[in-house]
Write an enzyme that holds these catalytic residues in place. Structure first.
Site, short mmCIF file in Angstrom:
data_model
loop_
_atom_site.label_atom_id
_atom_site.label_comp_id
_atom_site.label_asym_id
_atom_site.label_seq_id
_atom_site.Cartn_x
_atom_site.Cartn_y
_atom_site.Cartn_z
N HIS A 17 0.88 -1.19 0.00
CA HIS A 17 0.00 0.00 0.00
C HIS A 17 0.91 1.22 0.00
O HIS A 17 1.68 1.41 0.94
CB HIS A 17 -0.88 0.01 1.25
CG HIS A 17 -1.74 -1.21 1.39
ND1 HIS A 17 -3.06 -1.25 1.00
CD2 HIS A 17 -1.45 -2.45 1.87
CE1 HIS A 17 -3.55 -2.45 1.24
NE2 HIS A 17 -2.60 -3.21 1.77
N GLU A 198 -7.19 -12.56 6.29
CA GLU A 198 -6.13 -11.93 7.10
C GLU A 198 -6.59 -12.04 8.56
O GLU A 198 -6.06 -12.82 9.32
CB GLU A 198 -5.94 -10.47 6.67
CG GLU A 198 -4.93 -9.70 7.50
CD GLU A 198 -4.85 -8.19 7.15
OE1 GLU A 198 -5.79 -7.67 6.51
OE2 GLU A 198 -3.86 -7.54 7.56
N ASP A 276 3.46 -5.08 2.63
CA ASP A 276 2.16 -4.52 3.04
C ASP A 276 2.26 -3.02 3.34
O ASP A 276 1.97 -2.21 2.46
CB ASP A 276 1.61 -5.30 4.24
CG ASP A 276 0.10 -5.21 4.38
OD1 ASP A 276 -0.55 -4.60 3.51
OD2 ASP A 276 -0.45 -5.78 5.35
N1 LIG Z 1 -2.99 -5.15 6.04
C1 LIG Z 1 -4.06 -4.49 5.59
N2 LIG Z 1 -5.26 -5.08 5.64
C2 LIG Z 1 -6.35 -4.44 5.21
N3 LIG Z 1 -6.33 -3.20 4.75
C3 LIG Z 1 -5.16 -2.55 4.69
N4 LIG Z 1 -4.85 -1.32 4.26
C4 LIG Z 1 -3.53 -1.15 4.42
N5 LIG Z 1 -2.98 -2.25 4.94
C5 LIG Z 1 -3.99 -3.16 5.11
ZN LIG Z 2 -2.59 -5.08 2.65
#
Ligand SMILES: Nc1ncnc2[nH]cnc12
Ligand SMILES: [Zn+2]
Length: 333
Positions: A17, A198, A276
């Site tokens: 991200h 997740e 991430d």
């Molecule tokens: N690990 C993550 N899970 C969900 N949304 C996110 N936005 C940024 N990182 C994230």
């Molecule tokens: Zn993510």
């Protein structure tokens, strides 16, 4: 594997991200420039705040942090800093998420974010040949209607995108909420990726596959709770973009030793490692790979398999994949 060898091997990052690469230094600098109030006096206070008990704890700070991004130049600086990191680490290709609604909700148009990000991507491509894909994500804690409106706002910019993703607070926001908007995404010829499994259950991974028709699953680590799902992921070699540091920082696993990377690989799944939100989780891609390999007891050939998976699971054209895979297999340590 030693860090110098890893650095020299071609690899792709598929779960990153861009707003999560906002380092505390740049955050405070942009806050001062743009006169955005943050609850931190200095860098130490920012870093001290990065203790998360859950995904939501993190997201609250992540959305607050991105409020300092106001101009196209800010998005350029943010993206450029990450791309320079790619150059240092031997990342040859990156598929970069951004959160349009995280910006439009505070009055910053999608065009501003896209202008700054794509300028940095074009410069890295012309200066050292880095390739990248840009992937806007819908925020799943917001409504379907908001996602549909965002999809309309993205229309003039579709040529910049390879795929569309789904992220943010997972629990309570299953994929079915976004079935209709992702049908439009696919009709437009774009790929689909979705965070699933997740914090959320394995059923959300089924939903991402069957309802959203996801080409890749972001995270997906909870798939091991469902043997039938593991069979499906294995049979179709659907890639999982696993993020080990993230999983530990967000308490999905207690530590890297108890992460399930090796189990996922042993189950025959197409696993890739990714960073991430590296500015928040304590390390960029190579550190994720090195520390996970050490903690999970991965051999050098297993690390090479992870890197090869990152190329295969990318949205690069086949010819580019073959070029990187040939370079990877011809490099010996
Ligand atoms: N690990 C993550 N899970 C969900 N949304 C996110 N936005 C940024 N990182 C994230
Ligand atoms: Zn993510």
């Amino acid at each position: 594997m030693d860090p110098v060898t890893l650095k020299l091997l071609p690899k792709a990052e598929l779960h990153l991200h861009i707003e999560g690469t906002l380092e505390p230094e740049l955050m405070l600098q942009l806050a001062a420039k743009n006169q955005v109030a943050l609850p931190y006096a200095d860098i130490d206070e920012v870093k001290a705040a990065y203790q998360f008990g859950s995904l939501q704890d993190f997201l609250d700070l992540y959305y607050q942090g991105m409020s300092v991004l106001q101009t196209a130049g800010d998005f350029y600086d943010l993206t450029w800093a990450y791309l320079e990191r790619c150059r240092e680490e031997g990342v040859v290709h990156s598929e970069i998420f951004f959160d349009p609604q995280g910006h439009t909700s505070r009055g910053i148009g999608v065009d501003i974010a896209i202008d700054g990000i794509t300028r940095a991507l074009a410069q890295a491509h012309s200066e050292w040949g880095l390739t990248a894909c840009l992937i806007p994500c819908f925020l799943r804690h917001l409504s379907e209607e908001d996602a549909l409106e965002t999809w309309e706002e993205l229309q003039p910019h579709l040529s910049h995108f390879t795929a569309v993703g789904l992220d943010s607070s997972e629990l309570g926001h299953p994929p079915e909420k976004f079935e209709r908007v992702f049908a439009k995404v696919r009709e437009a010829g774009l790929k689909v990726v979705a965070h699933a499994g997740e914090e959320g259950p394995a059923s959300y991974i089924w939903g991402a596959l069957d309802l959203l028709k996801a080409d890749r699953i972001d995270h997906g680590v909870r798939c091991l709770e469902d043997a039938e799902l593991v069979e499906r992921l294995k049979a179709e070699q659907i890639p999982l973009t696993v993020c080990p540091f993230s999983n530990v920082k967000l308490c999905v696993f207690e530590n890297l030793q108890s992460s399930n990377v090796k189990s996922l690989m042993d189950a025959g799944l197409c696993v890739t490692l990714n960073s991430d939100d590296p500015a928040y989780f304590g390390g960029y891609l190579n550190q994720n790979v090195l520390e996970t390999a050490a903690a999970q007891g991965l051999s050098d050939s297993e690390v090479r398999l992870l890197l090869a998976n990152s190329i295969k699971a990318s949205f690069l054209p086949d010819s580019e994949k073959q070029r990187h895979l040939a370079a990877l297999s011809s490099s010996t340590d």
